[in-house]
Motif scaffolding. Sequence first.
Motif, PDB file in Angstrom:
ATOM      1  N   GLU A 472      94.294   5.722-106.184  1.00 25.70           N
ATOM      2  CA  GLU A 472      95.736   5.553-106.324  1.00 25.70           C
ATOM      3  C   GLU A 472      96.390   6.903-106.065  1.00 25.70           C
ATOM      4  OE1 GLU A 472      97.230   4.304-110.096  1.00 25.70           O
ATOM      5  OE2 GLU A 472      98.822   3.119-109.147  1.00 25.70           O
ATOM      6  N   PHE A 473      97.382   6.921-105.199  1.00 26.56           N
ATOM      7  CA  PHE A 473      98.026   8.214-104.895  1.00 26.56           C
ATOM      8  C   PHE A 473      99.493   7.995-104.553  1.00 26.56           C
ATOM      9  CE2 PHE A 473      96.391   6.555-100.919  1.00 26.56           C
ATOM     10  CZ  PHE A 473      97.441   6.782-100.029  1.00 26.56           C
ATOM     11  N   ASP A 474     100.218   9.128-104.501  1.00 28.71           N
ATOM     12  CA  ASP A 474     101.648   9.085-104.172  1.00 28.71           C
ATOM     13  C   ASP A 474     101.803   9.285-102.665  1.00 28.71           C
ATOM     14  OD1 ASP A 474     104.327   9.519-103.790  1.00 28.71           O
ATOM     15  OD2 ASP A 474     104.359  11.470-104.816  1.00 28.71           O
ATOM     16  N   MET A 475     102.346   8.295-102.009  1.00 21.99           N
ATOM     17  CA  MET A 475     102.476   8.338-100.553  1.00 21.99           C
ATOM     18  C   MET A 475     103.359   9.505-100.116  1.00 21.99           C
ATOM     19  SD  MET A 475     101.629   7.109 -97.675  1.00 21.99           S
ATOM     20  CE  MET A 475     100.974   5.480 -97.752  1.00 21.99           C
ATOM     21  N   ASN A 476     104.430   9.762-100.876  1.00 23.14           N
ATOM     22  CA  ASN A 476     105.330  10.867-100.520  1.00 23.14           C
ATOM     23  C   ASN A 476     104.602  12.201-100.502  1.00 23.14           C
ATOM     24  OD1 ASN A 476     107.944  10.009 -99.837  1.00 23.14           O
ATOM     25  ND2 ASN A 476     108.173   9.211-101.928  1.00 23.14           N
ATOM     26  N   GLN A 480     103.932  14.681 -97.235  1.00 18.63           N
ATOM     27  CA  GLN A 480     104.342  16.085 -97.262  1.00 18.63           C
ATOM     28  C   GLN A 480     103.177  17.010 -96.892  1.00 18.63           C
ATOM     29  OE1 GLN A 480     106.761  17.362-100.574  1.00 18.63           O
ATOM     30  NE2 GLN A 480     107.794  18.360 -98.853  1.00 18.63           N
ATOM     31  N   GLU A 481     102.021  16.678 -97.414  1.00 21.07           N
ATOM     32  CA  GLU A 481     100.826  17.480 -97.107  1.00 21.07           C
ATOM     33  C   GLU A 481     100.516  17.463 -95.612  1.00 21.07           C
ATOM     34  OE1 GLU A 481      97.012  16.501 -99.062  1.00 21.07           O
ATOM     35  OE2 GLU A 481      98.222  16.599-100.894  1.00 21.07           O
ATOM     36  N   LYS A 511      92.015   8.604 -95.157  1.00 19.94           N
ATOM     37  CA  LYS A 511      92.141   7.865 -93.889  1.00 19.94           C
ATOM     38  C   LYS A 511      93.596   7.564 -93.567  1.00 19.94           C
ATOM     39  CE  LYS A 511      87.535   6.347 -93.445  1.00 19.94           C
ATOM     40  NZ  LYS A 511      87.029   6.828 -94.772  1.00 19.94           N
ATOM     41  N   ILE A 512      94.383   7.254 -94.607  1.00 20.06           N
ATOM     42  CA  ILE A 512      95.812   7.020 -94.346  1.00 20.06           C
ATOM     43  C   ILE A 512      96.443   8.330 -93.850  1.00 20.06           C
ATOM     44  CG2 ILE A 512      98.046   6.445 -95.426  1.00 20.06           C
ATOM     45  CD1 ILE A 512      96.236   4.000 -94.969  1.00 20.06           C
ATOM     46  N   GLY A 513      95.996   9.444 -94.440  1.00 19.52           N
ATOM     47  CA  GLY A 513      96.472  10.758 -93.985  1.00 19.52           C
ATOM     48  C   GLY A 513      96.138  10.960 -92.515  1.00 19.52           C
ATOM     49  N   GLN A 514      94.965  10.514 -92.140  1.00 15.04           N
ATOM     50  CA  GLN A 514      94.504  10.634 -90.756  1.00 15.04           C
ATOM     51  C   GLN A 514      95.420   9.839 -89.802  1.00 15.04           C
ATOM     52  OE1 GLN A 514      90.302   9.834 -90.954  1.00 15.04           O
ATOM     53  NE2 GLN A 514      90.238   9.555 -88.729  1.00 15.04           N
ATOM     54  N   VAL A 515      95.846   8.650 -90.267  1.00 17.83           N
ATOM     55  CA  VAL A 515      96.734   7.817 -89.441  1.00 17.83           C
ATOM     56  C   VAL A 515      98.080   8.525 -89.255  1.00 17.83           C
ATOM     57  CG1 VAL A 515      97.950   5.599 -89.282  1.00 17.83           C
ATOM     58  CG2 VAL A 515      95.616   5.672 -90.176  1.00 17.83           C
ATOM     59  N   ILE A 516      98.625   9.037 -90.384  1.00 14.96           N
ATOM     60  CA  ILE A 516      99.934   9.721 -90.298  1.00 14.96           C
ATOM     61  C   ILE A 516      99.804  10.942 -89.389  1.00 14.96           C
ATOM     62  CG2 ILE A 516     101.765  10.856 -91.623  1.00 14.96           C
ATOM     63  CD1 ILE A 516     100.755   9.200 -94.070  1.00 14.96           C
ATOM     64  N   ASN A 517      98.700  11.635 -89.546  1.00 10.35           N
ATOM     65  CA  ASN A 517      98.438  12.820 -88.735  1.00 10.35           C
ATOM     66  C   ASN A 517      98.397  12.460 -87.251  1.00 10.35           C
ATOM     67  OD1 ASN A 517      97.781  15.591 -88.488  1.00 10.35           O
ATOM     68  ND2 ASN A 517      95.699  14.957 -87.947  1.00 10.35           N
ATOM     69  N   ASN A 518      97.752  11.347 -86.964  1.00  9.83           N
ATOM     70  CA  ASN A 518      97.655  10.900 -85.573  1.00  9.83           C
ATOM     71  C   ASN A 518      99.041  10.567 -85.012  1.00  9.83           C
ATOM     72  OD1 ASN A 518      96.765   8.019 -83.831  1.00  9.83           O
ATOM     73  ND2 ASN A 518      96.187  10.052 -83.180  1.00  9.83           N
TER      74      ASN A 518
END
Length: 621
Positions: A472-476, A480-481, A511-518
Amino acid sequence: MTYNANTPDNLSQQSFSSLMAQAPVAIAVLRGDDLVIELANSQILQIWGKDERVLGLPFIEGLPEIVGQPYVGLLQNVYTTGQPFYGTEAKVTLVRNNVPGIYYFNFVYQPLIGTAESPGGVMVVATEVTEQVLSRRKLEDAEERLRLATEATGLGTFDLDLQTGAVIYSPRLARIFGRDSAEQLSHSELRQIVLPIDMPIVIAAFDKALKTGIYFYEVRIAWRDGAVRWIRTNGNVVFGDDGIPQRMLGTTEDITEQKQVMDDLLKSEEKLRLATQAAELGTFDMDLINRHLVWDKRCRELFGMDEDSPVDYETSFLLGLHPDDLEKTDEAVNFAFDKARSNGEYDVEYRTIGLHDKKLRWVRAKGKVLFNEQDVRYRFIGAVLDITENKQNELRKNDFIAMASHELKTPLTSLKAYIQLLLAKALHTGDSFLLNALQKSENQINKMTNLIYGFLDMSKLESGKLVLEPTEFDMNALIQEVVADNRPIAQSHTITFERGRPIWITADREKIGQVINNFISNAVKYSPKETDIKIAVSQVDSGLKVSVTDSGIGIKAKDQQNIFQRFYRVEDESTKGFSGFGIGLYISAEIIQLHKGQIGVNSQEGEGAEFYFMLPMKPSL
Ligand code: ADP
């Protein structure tokens, strides 16, 4: 026949009157120039709708409604010429019970020769035929309607007298045989129009009809201009009480177009069969109303089945799949069944385990679900192709990529560590050239690392080893990261993101970070320098949406459907000079799909793009 109907010599006036009164026909005697009604029996009085008070009156006074009808003139003519007059089904307007009506009669106006005692006159003998005429008219009307109806359906009708061989047919039948409607053809002339080669069919059908009562054949005929047409005849034989065939009644229609369509269909089916054979395609056809499934020989082979065992969806298809592919394949079928989502398209790759031979095969299946006007699905058809060999090559390639990427990871990580060390030193010494060069090197190493991780992810995906680790994490906070990580690489662009209050979600954070990064690195890559990239998070229905919007080159509608596929890259003027492997969006799409979310793009060529994904708030991962 002229006879003197004056009271015959041997018959008294009284006996004559009583004979008339009892006669089963309507009789009246009119005498003199005024045609005075001398005698009228009860039948004729009834017909006229009068009583005995008319006796002694001139005809037109006793029966005034007759004036204006041709009968007074006819009577006078008979009276003066002495020539009898015969009327058949003559239409007469009479007033019965004070109501005028139209009636029909067969009648004779018989002249009576005058004698010394009495003037000449006319004897009227009539029988009413109103009912017969009206019922015949009704029959004629019904026949006419039937004739029109059969003509309208394009059917020709015929009536063949089996005793005399005489044939009567409708104008349409003549036209079907390529003749003028008015042309009179005999039964044998009609038969001569049939192609000689097909004549045995007609003869056999005819013989059979004489035994069974049912006449049917389809043959070719040749019109005068040489055109060959197909006809179909249906008929029934009427037998007499003695069992002897009397008549044959039936219809004939031109079925040339139907035959043509059938022929074309057979030809294209044959072509399709040859093509599928050449490509070693198997085919399936499922009747969705009765859930009846048909597999051809090749399709059975791909499921490792004997040729003639029965098949059905649950036990042959689903149980024939590799257990790891069952869920996804069933889902692909359900997806195709949902017209709103898929428009009936079915496209999937799965493994089968041969039911009888236990062999593992890779199969690519493509199909289409057919829907009726009410959007009810009724048929599911498609083809299957053996891709085992390709798949094995691909798996080998994947293994190689996985191995190579893995081997590259370690030296790259230490290279990155060294560069970061050197960067720290350069910062310390303040050597701006070194600082700049090392920062650029770090950017390049980051790019390379991303690439290698991409390859690793891809090979994990291909072999089904990419698993989610949800937390569980904060999407915002995550966005930002990622934005912060990208800032050094994306100095040329302005990335805007307004972090709001925390939005908690359960998903694989990395993995969601990876998608945003992409999304962000694509936005940077495919949009001109000094432009803005906007990132937004919003809550939608039962989930959240993250979007990255740029003002770059945009994507054509036709490419938008494909960019999420493996190795797909837009290759045209607009993308000249951009390098890449076409795996970033593919991996992103797979990651979002594993999360049971949705990924997509809104864009117009030359007008930037908005890439987004949506995740369910409470996913069942
Ligand atoms: P790569 O960028 O390595 O080619 P991706 O899978 O990330 O691979 O993207 C696939 C294709 O989609 C790209 O080649 C590019 O043509 C197109 N594309 C992706 N992002 C954008 C964007 N923001 N603007 C325009 N085109 C894009």
